[in-house]
Design a protein around this motif. Structure first.
Motif, PDB file in Angstrom:
ATOM      1  N   ILE A  40      25.424   2.932  64.923  1.00  0.00           N
ATOM      2  CA  ILE A  40      24.986   1.813  65.756  1.00  0.00           C
ATOM      3  C   ILE A  40      26.109   0.782  65.827  1.00  0.00           C
ATOM      4  N   ASP A  41      26.608   0.544  67.026  1.00  0.00           N
ATOM      5  CA  ASP A  41      27.650  -0.464  67.250  1.00  0.00           C
ATOM      6  C   ASP A  41      26.954  -1.812  67.461  1.00  0.00           C
ATOM      7  N   TYR A  42      27.012  -2.667  66.438  1.00  0.00           N
ATOM      8  CA  TYR A  42      26.240  -3.909  66.505  1.00  0.00           C
ATOM      9  C   TYR A  42      26.789  -4.905  67.519  1.00  0.00           C
ATOM     10  N   SER A  43      27.983  -4.624  68.072  1.00  0.00           N
ATOM     11  CA  SER A  43      28.523  -5.539  69.079  1.00  0.00           C
ATOM     12  C   SER A  43      27.746  -5.483  70.386  1.00  0.00           C
ATOM     13  N   TYR A  44      27.012  -4.380  70.602  1.00  0.00           N
ATOM     14  CA  TYR A  44      26.204  -4.326  71.826  1.00  0.00           C
ATOM     15  C   TYR A  44      24.865  -3.599  71.648  1.00  0.00           C
ATOM     16  N   GLU A  45      24.627  -2.959  70.507  1.00  0.00           N
ATOM     17  CA  GLU A  45      23.376  -2.237  70.290  1.00  0.00           C
ATOM     18  C   GLU A  45      22.469  -2.998  69.333  1.00  0.00           C
ATOM     19  N   ASP A  46      21.171  -2.911  69.566  1.00  0.00           N
ATOM     20  CA  ASP A  46      20.171  -3.497  68.675  1.00  0.00           C
ATOM     21  C   ASP A  46      19.700  -2.419  67.702  1.00  0.00           C
ATOM     22  N   PHE A  47      19.888  -2.650  66.417  1.00  0.00           N
ATOM     23  CA  PHE A  47      19.561  -1.606  65.459  1.00  0.00           C
ATOM     24  C   PHE A  47      18.063  -1.340  65.367  1.00  0.00           C
ATOM     25  N   VAL A  48      17.232  -2.326  65.687  1.00  0.00           N
ATOM     26  CA  VAL A  48      15.785  -2.106  65.667  1.00  0.00           C
ATOM     27  C   VAL A  48      15.402  -1.085  66.737  1.00  0.00           C
ATOM     28  N   SER A  49      15.900  -1.273  67.933  1.00  0.00           N
ATOM     29  CA  SER A  49      15.618  -0.340  69.024  1.00  0.00           C
ATOM     30  C   SER A  49      16.214   1.035  68.744  1.00  0.00           C
ATOM     31  N   ALA A  50      17.423   1.054  68.152  1.00  0.00           N
ATOM     32  CA  ALA A  50      18.094   2.327  67.900  1.00  0.00           C
ATOM     33  C   ALA A  50      17.334   3.182  66.892  1.00  0.00           C
ATOM     34  N   LEU A  51      16.678   2.548  65.925  1.00  0.00           N
ATOM     35  CA  LEU A  51      15.985   3.307  64.885  1.00  0.00           C
ATOM     36  C   LEU A  51      14.507   3.519  65.174  1.00  0.00           C
ATOM     37  N   ALA A  52      13.968   2.861  66.193  1.00  0.00           N
ATOM     38  CA  ALA A  52      12.545   3.005  66.518  1.00  0.00           C
ATOM     39  C   ALA A  52      12.151   4.466  66.754  1.00  0.00           C
ATOM     40  N   PRO A  53      12.937   5.266  67.496  1.00  0.00           N
ATOM     41  CA  PRO A  53      12.539   6.663  67.701  1.00  0.00           C
ATOM     42  C   PRO A  53      12.525   7.502  66.422  1.00  0.00           C
ATOM     43  N   HIS A  54      13.154   6.986  65.362  1.00  0.00           N
ATOM     44  CA  HIS A  54      13.235   7.710  64.095  1.00  0.00           C
ATOM     45  C   HIS A  54      12.206   7.196  63.076  1.00  0.00           C
ATOM     46  N   GLY A  55      11.326   6.306  63.510  1.00  0.00           N
ATOM     47  CA  GLY A  55      10.294   5.799  62.619  1.00  0.00           C
ATOM     48  C   GLY A  55      10.717   4.646  61.743  1.00  0.00           C
ATOM     49  N   GLY A  56      11.904   4.085  61.998  1.00  0.00           N
ATOM     50  CA  GLY A  56      12.375   2.962  61.194  1.00  0.00           C
ATOM     51  C   GLY A  56      13.064   3.417  59.923  1.00  0.00           C
ATOM     52  N   ALA A  57      13.532   2.451  59.160  1.00  0.00           N
ATOM     53  CA  ALA A  57      14.284   2.730  57.937  1.00  0.00           C
ATOM     54  C   ALA A  57      13.382   2.616  56.717  1.00  0.00           C
ATOM     55  N   ASP A  58      13.529   3.569  55.814  1.00  0.00           N
ATOM     56  CA  ASP A  58      12.790   3.503  54.553  1.00  0.00           C
ATOM     57  C   ASP A  58      13.445   2.528  53.577  1.00  0.00           C
ATOM     58  N   VAL A  59      14.771   2.480  53.600  1.00  0.00           N
ATOM     59  CA  VAL A  59      15.533   1.566  52.736  1.00  0.00           C
ATOM     60  C   VAL A  59      16.641   0.945  53.583  1.00  0.00           C
ATOM     61  N   ILE A  60      16.879  -0.358  53.385  1.00  0.00           N
ATOM     62  CA  ILE A  60      17.984  -1.052  54.046  1.00  0.00           C
ATOM     63  C   ILE A  60      18.854  -1.691  52.972  1.00  0.00           C
ATOM     64  N   LEU A  61      20.152  -1.436  53.044  1.00  0.00           N
ATOM     65  CA  LEU A  61      21.127  -2.101  52.180  1.00  0.00           C
ATOM     66  C   LEU A  61      21.850  -3.117  53.045  1.00  0.00           C
ATOM     67  N   ASP A  62      21.622  -4.413  52.756  1.00  0.00           N
ATOM     68  CA  ASP A  62      22.025  -5.474  53.677  1.00  0.00           C
ATOM     69  C   ASP A  62      22.981  -6.461  53.028  1.00  0.00           C
ATOM     70  N   VAL A  63      24.148  -6.656  53.676  1.00  0.00           N
ATOM     71  CA  VAL A  63      25.111  -7.653  53.221  1.00  0.00           C
ATOM     72  C   VAL A  63      25.093  -8.896  54.098  1.00  0.00           C
ATOM     73  N   VAL A  64      24.233  -8.924  55.118  1.00  0.00           N
ATOM     74  CA  VAL A  64      24.253 -10.007  56.107  1.00  0.00           C
ATOM     75  C   VAL A  64      23.366 -11.167  55.696  1.00  0.00           C
ATOM     76  N   GLY A  65      22.156 -10.886  55.231  1.00  0.00           N
ATOM     77  CA  GLY A  65      21.284 -11.954  54.767  1.00  0.00           C
ATOM     78  C   GLY A  65      20.431 -12.562  55.854  1.00  0.00           C
ATOM     79  N   ALA A  66      20.438 -13.884  55.943  1.00  0.00           N
ATOM     80  CA  ALA A  66      19.490 -14.624  56.763  1.00  0.00           C
ATOM     81  C   ALA A  66      19.481 -14.191  58.224  1.00  0.00           C
ATOM     82  N   LYS A  67      20.639 -13.972  58.805  1.00  0.00           N
ATOM     83  CA  LYS A  67      20.735 -13.646  60.229  1.00  0.00           C
ATOM     84  C   LYS A  67      19.962 -12.387  60.592  1.00  0.00           C
ATOM     85  N   TYR A  68      19.880 -11.442  59.668  1.00  0.00           N
ATOM     86  CA  TYR A  68      19.235 -10.162  59.941  1.00  0.00           C
ATOM     87  C   TYR A  68      17.828 -10.045  59.353  1.00  0.00           C
TER      88      TYR A  68
END
Length: 320
Positions: free
Chosen positions: A184-212
């Motif tokens: 997923i290229d976050y410069s133009y893709e929305d990761f929520v929409s990209a993963l919706a067809p796959h049922g979403g994420a079971d685990v997320i490892l996040d370095v971004v914090g509040a923004k995400y």
């Protein structure tokens, strides 16, 4: 010995050699890993824990030079890498023996400096904290980072499916080479929409914090686990508790540097689990250190600037 001192204007200066405490060893450093925590400390936003060295550097590789009186199982000259609370940007560093790891088979002593921080972070967060299972979908934000490139390999070897966000096609291609399945290229893709067809994420490892935060909750599958390990996108955000409850989701935050040296949840525990879980994968060739570039120790400032500009893929090292 010589070490990097200062904050905004880093310089190589002469400082006293470290003496090992009874439970410590002194390492003659070959290389040190460069981490975002070093950038934050340099700018005054991440002071070292009480009693830790003011010198930058959270991981090194090298050879054991001397042993404290209570240390067993290690010998002078052993090739090692180590997780530190500070002090790595130097020719020598003292570290508790429980935070030592042998240099893995097939990895050079220099390149082993790229492993302790990322390996311990990934093992402690994906498995001890989030309890990632084979077949689950893991979303890694910043897939081309040092942590990201390591997490892709370990999770893939464990049998998880891996999705990543990164900034451009070249970085995503590197992530794919390491085992990422969904790019997923976050410069133009929305990761929520990209993963919706796959049922979403079971685990997320996040370095971004509040923004995400809100979008991370949106993309979590039922029973999903969000592990926040960084705050590149800010410290504070509102959370929709109803959304959290409906999904039976869990939000967790962890750090590695501030953990105690010994006891429950300690650095010693994390290092032991990493040695057991990750080192065999490295020996088998399923996981390898991903190194972007190597700078001389005297050029630590340039190495930190390179990390900050966001162009690196994998780890940056300082060679002593």
């Amino acid at each position: 010995m010589y070490a990097i001192t200062g904050s905004e204007h880093l310089q190589l200066t002469s400082v006293p050699d470290p003496d090992p405490a009874p439970d410590e060893v002194v390492i003659k450093v070959v290389a040190a890993g460069v981490n975002r925590a070093d950038v934050l400390q340099r700018t005054g936003h991440y002071p070292p824990p009480a009693g830790a060295s003011e010198i930058l550097g959270l991981e090194v590789s090298g050879h054991v030079e001397s042993l404290g009186s209570q240390v067993a199982g290690w010998a002078v000259g052993d090739p090692v890498c180590a997780l530190l609370s500070g002090g790595g940007y130097a020719e020598k560093v003292a570290v508790p023996a429980a935070q030592l790891l042998p240099v893995p088979a097939g990895v050079s002593v220099r390149d082993a400096a790229a492993l302790p921080e990322v390996a311990c972070t990934v093992m402690s967060n994906l498995f001890s904290t989030a309890h990632l299972e084979p077949g689950e979908l893991l979303l890694i934000h910043g897939g081309s980072s040092g942590i990201g490139t390591h997490a892709i390999q370990v999770a893939s070897a464990f049998g998880a499916r891996v999705a990543v966000t990164a900034r451009n096609p070249e970085k995503l291609a590197r992530c794919a080479e390491l085992g990422a399945e969904l790019l997923i290229d976050y410069s133009y893709e929305d990761f929520v929409s990209a993963l919706a067809p796959h049922g979403g994420a079971d685990v997320i490892l996040d370095v971004v914090g509040a923004k995400y935060l809100q979008r991370n909750l949106d993309v979590l599958a039922a029973g999903g686990r969000l592990v926040v390990i960084g705050m590149l996108g800010g410290r504070k955000a509102e959370i929709d508790l109803g959304r959290l409850l409906t999904k039976r989701a869990t939000v967790m935050g962890t750090t590695l540097r501030s953990r105690p040296a010994h006891g429950p949840g300690s650095k010693a525990e994390v290092v032991a689990s990493t040695l057991e879980g990750t080192w065999p994968l490295i020996a088998d060739g399923a996981v390898h250190p991903v190194i972007d570039s190597v700078f001389p120790l005297a050029d630590a400032g340039a190495a930190l600037d390179h990390l900050t500009d966001g162009s690196a893929v994998g780890k940056i090292l300082l060679e002593v």
